[in-house]
Motif scaffolding. Structure first.
Motif, PDB file in Angstrom:
ATOM      1  N   ILE A 162      16.880 -10.987  -4.971  1.00  0.00           N
ATOM      2  CA  ILE A 162      16.874 -10.435  -6.316  1.00  0.00           C
ATOM      3  C   ILE A 162      17.034  -8.937  -6.180  1.00  0.00           C
ATOM      4  CG2 ILE A 162      15.531 -10.100  -8.439  1.00  0.00           C
ATOM      5  CD1 ILE A 162      13.900 -12.633  -7.493  1.00  0.00           C
ATOM      6  N   ASN A 199      13.387 -10.348  -1.418  1.00  0.00           N
ATOM      7  CA  ASN A 199      13.668 -11.745  -1.025  1.00  0.00           C
ATOM      8  C   ASN A 199      12.950 -12.702  -1.980  1.00  0.00           C
ATOM      9  OD1 ASN A 199      11.017 -11.753  -0.277  1.00  0.00           O
ATOM     10  ND2 ASN A 199      11.384 -11.763   1.913  1.00  0.00           N
ATOM     11  N   LYS A 200      13.006 -14.016  -1.634  1.00  0.00           N
ATOM     12  CA  LYS A 200      12.431 -14.959  -2.580  1.00  0.00           C
ATOM     13  C   LYS A 200      10.903 -14.880  -2.657  1.00  0.00           C
ATOM     14  CE  LYS A 200      12.967 -18.763   0.685  1.00  0.00           C
ATOM     15  NZ  LYS A 200      13.633 -20.063   0.875  1.00  0.00           N
ATOM     16  N   ASN A 201      10.308 -14.207  -1.664  1.00  0.00           N
ATOM     17  CA  ASN A 201       8.856 -13.992  -1.706  1.00  0.00           C
ATOM     18  C   ASN A 201       8.488 -12.652  -2.358  1.00  0.00           C
ATOM     19  OD1 ASN A 201       8.435 -16.423  -0.377  1.00  0.00           O
ATOM     20  ND2 ASN A 201       8.824 -15.440   1.612  1.00  0.00           N
ATOM     21  N   GLU A 235      17.928 -21.146  -9.770  1.00  0.00           N
ATOM     22  CA  GLU A 235      17.043 -19.974  -9.626  1.00  0.00           C
ATOM     23  C   GLU A 235      16.194 -20.066  -8.356  1.00  0.00           C
ATOM     24  OE1 GLU A 235      14.887 -19.545 -13.239  1.00  0.00           O
ATOM     25  OE2 GLU A 235      16.599 -18.628 -14.266  1.00  0.00           O
ATOM     26  N   SER A 236      15.733 -21.323  -8.142  1.00  0.00           N
ATOM     27  CA  SER A 236      14.893 -21.513  -6.952  1.00  0.00           C
ATOM     28  C   SER A 236      15.700 -21.332  -5.652  1.00  0.00           C
ATOM     29  CB  SER A 236      14.217 -22.877  -6.981  1.00  0.00           C
ATOM     30  OG  SER A 236      15.206 -23.865  -6.904  1.00  0.00           O
ATOM     31  N   GLN A 237      17.048 -21.643  -5.810  1.00  0.00           N
ATOM     32  CA  GLN A 237      17.903 -21.516  -4.631  1.00  0.00           C
ATOM     33  C   GLN A 237      18.266 -20.039  -4.342  1.00  0.00           C
ATOM     34  OE1 GLN A 237      21.132 -24.126  -5.487  1.00  0.00           O
ATOM     35  NE2 GLN A 237      20.121 -25.902  -4.581  1.00  0.00           N
ATOM     36  N   GLN A 238      18.058 -19.147  -5.351  1.00  0.00           N
ATOM     37  CA  GLN A 238      18.431 -17.736  -5.196  1.00  0.00           C
ATOM     38  C   GLN A 238      17.498 -17.056  -4.160  1.00  0.00           C
ATOM     39  OE1 GLN A 238      18.634 -15.796  -8.958  1.00  0.00           O
ATOM     40  NE2 GLN A 238      19.336 -13.858  -8.077  1.00  0.00           N
ATOM     41  N   ASP A 239      18.123 -16.437  -3.206  1.00  0.00           N
ATOM     42  CA  ASP A 239      17.322 -15.842  -2.111  1.00  0.00           C
ATOM     43  C   ASP A 239      16.965 -14.381  -2.372  1.00  0.00           C
ATOM     44  OD1 ASP A 239      17.352 -18.163  -0.741  1.00  0.00           O
ATOM     45  OD2 ASP A 239      19.213 -17.688   0.338  1.00  0.00           O
TER      46      ASP A 239
END
Lengths: 172, 188
Positions: free
Chosen positions: A145, A163-165, A139-143
């Motif tokens: 959403i 994005n991940k932010n 999940e943390s690697q997912q860039d």
């Protein structure tokens, strides 16, 4: 002593059950009286013969029946006769071997499924524990959403990408 | 050779082999007694079996110093009475005796032809009452003294003598049916 009294005592005289005092009196009468002597002889003969017959018909136990009678009284169990059959053919051995064979068979047939059944929740839990950080890592690697909005009325689909932010990204 | 009191002690301590040694001298006598009492071989074995069980069960009641033989025979005789009573044989026996007496009275030659001792002894004993039979068999069959017979039957010596006298009279009468007295003797 008269004949009537003597004859009453004769059955006991022949078996020597009379007291000595009476024996002499009865014997004195017998020496004098022929009729009573004949009676005495008849008693003597019948008694001797009857005793003889009783001895003749005397029977003993059959040894097996006697032992059986004693066994019943003492409550002992009858000893089993020794079988000359070789051991693989004896019933007890056959049953024992069948039981062992059935047990071994059950080990092969039932054991794997049993293990599987028993171990399943354990492996599931372990797997869950193992899977959880991996999932989190993934999940943390997912860039990116994506979020899709669909209108019920018009059927219009709007897809938003973040994005991940969680910043909106525009994609063609 | 151990005496009977010692054997009884051993049986009570759990030695079953001593039980056989204890009964062995009387096994034939008790069977014959039962056989003559009941008049039937199979019933005699049944009586003896019952008696042997009773002896083993109640051996602790046997008083030391008393005659084991008398005690054993009293159990055999009582078992015989019990069996006869149970099977309601008394009446049957009396009726049987009557019919046998009638038949033998009508045809005494038949009995003379039958040389078997069993038939003769059965014929002689059939007119006796159970008590007379027991007294006669104990005294003249098994060789008990009057005192021993009185112990076995639980009655007085006088009673034993009375029954014995009556039994011998009846046996003599029966005996004369088998072997009639010569005419010359009867007349004398």
């Amino acid at each position: 002593m008269n004949c009537k009294r003597t004859q009453r005592l004769l059955p006991l005289l022949v078996g020597s059950e009379l007291p000595q005092s009476r024996i002499s009196a009865v014997k004195a009468h017998l020496e004098r009286c022929r009729k009573c002597r004949i009676e005495y002889d008849a008693y003597l003969l019948s008694l001797e013969k009857t005793k003889e017959w009783l001895e003749e018909v005397r029977q003993d136990w059959n040894e097996r029946e006697w032992q059986e009678a004693l066994r019943r009284a003492t409550g002992k169990k009858e000893p089993k006769a020794l079988s000359l059959a070789p051991w693989p053919f004896k019933k007890a051995w056959a049953y024992a071997m069948m039981a062992v064979f059935a047990f071994l068979l059950s080990l092969f047939l039932i054991r794997p499924s049993f293990i599987k059944q028993k171990m399943e929740p354990e492996t599931g839990a372990i797997a869950g524990l193992k899977q959880e950080p991996e999932k989190m890592r993934k999940e943390s690697q997912q860039d990116i959403i994506s979020m899709t909005l669909v209108s019920h009325e018009t059927g219009l689909r709007i897809v938003w990408f973040f994005n991940k932010n969680f910043e909106l990204e525009v994609k063609e | 050779m151990k005496n009977e009191d010692e054997l009884v002690e051993e049986v009570l301590r759990g030695d079953d082999d001593s039980f056989e040694n204890l009964l062995c001298p009387y096994r034939q006598g008790m069977l014959s007694m039962a056989c003559r009492m009941s008049g039937d071989w199979e019933e005699a074995k049944e009586i003896c079996q019952e008696a042997v069980i009773k002896v083993f069960k109640h051996l602790h009641k046997f008083k030391k110093g008393k005659s084991f033989k008398s005690w054993l025979y009293s159990i055999v005789v009582n078992s015989a009475y019990d069996l006869l009573r149970r099977k309601k044989r008394y009446q049957g026996l009396i009726e049987g005796q009557k019919s046998l007496m009638l038949s033998s009275g009508s045809d005494p030659e038949k009995l003379l032809i039958d040389k078997e001792a069993k038939a003769k002894i059965d014929f002689c004993l059939q007119s006796l009452s159970p008590k007379e039979k027991a007294v006669f068999l104990l005294r003249d069959g098994e060789g008990f003294s009057v005192k021993e017979a009185s112990e076995v039957l639980g009655c007085s010596s006088m009673s034993v003598r009375t029954h014995l006298s009556r039994a011998r009279q009846k046996i003599r009468e029966q005996f004369e049916k088998i072997y009639p007295a010569p005419e010359s003797e009867v007349k004398a």
